[in-house]
Enzyme design. Sequence first.
Site, mmCIF file in Angstrom:
data_model
loop_
_atom_site.group_PDB
_atom_site.id
_atom_site.type_symbol
_atom_site.label_atom_id
_atom_site.label_comp_id
_atom_site.label_asym_id
_atom_site.label_seq_id
_atom_site.Cartn_x
_atom_site.Cartn_y
_atom_site.Cartn_z
ATOM 1 C CG ASP A 1 -1.895 1.293 1.263
ATOM 2 O OD1 ASP A 1 -1.602 2.039 0.473
ATOM 3 O OD2 ASP A 1 -2.693 1.280 2.198
ATOM 4 C CE1 TYR B 1 -4.729 10.212 -12.332
ATOM 5 C CE2 TYR B 1 -4.935 11.681 -14.365
ATOM 6 C CZ TYR B 1 -4.644 10.357 -13.902
ATOM 7 O OH TYR B 1 -3.952 9.381 -14.386
ATOM 8 C CE LYS C 1 -1.191 10.004 -12.514
ATOM 9 N NZ LYS C 1 -0.399 8.790 -12.076
#
Length: 226
Positions: A52, A151, A155
Amino acid sequence: MTTTLITGANRSLGLETARRLVEAGHTVYAGMRDTATGAAARAIGAHPVQLDVDDQQSVDAAIASLPRLDVLVNNAGVLGTSFGVDDLSAEALRAVLDTNVVGLVRVTQAALPLLRASDAPVIVNVASGVGWPRLLSTEGTDESGVLAIPYAASKAAVIALTVLYAKNLPGFRVNVSDPGYTDTDVNHHSGHQTVTEGTDATVMLASLEASGPTGQFHDRRGRIDY
């Protein structure tokens, strides 16, 4: 024999990357939060390992279980719950950054001792074109319609940290891949690329020799200029 660890490898792009690298002769350890979801990885000859990226203890245990490591593919990531400004909050941003950026660094730092013992250490960070402003702002690209701030920000950070890891680790090959708009669960299978096409750049970068490029951003068509 090349030993490879892939995070988020129980499904989708991570699983397909594992399949292709097993096929290419790698010994692949498929990291996943719950090894109960590892049947598909086992079926292709990969070795599921509990990992994880949000849990330091889990990461440390996963790395300690490996006999060696030549290639690290940081594939695990989340899309998040915010898709515009009206649903954006600091908590929504933090949740995505914690997994996609902090989690990536957590795994990479833990893996560095094993990678440094390799004759040809390789790191591939899976990012996205939505983290690259030129693609986000160019009309007609797949990325131009994306409004999900967490998001895209995560990135963008992955692309930048890849360049800096490459500078800090000159003996490594450290690169970043853009899968492109691929048919996956994350986008409800709306992507126009297959998962095989979506892993082309990642598999190529994971297969680099010691003389290969470093600090570069690639999609399946080749290098993306910064």
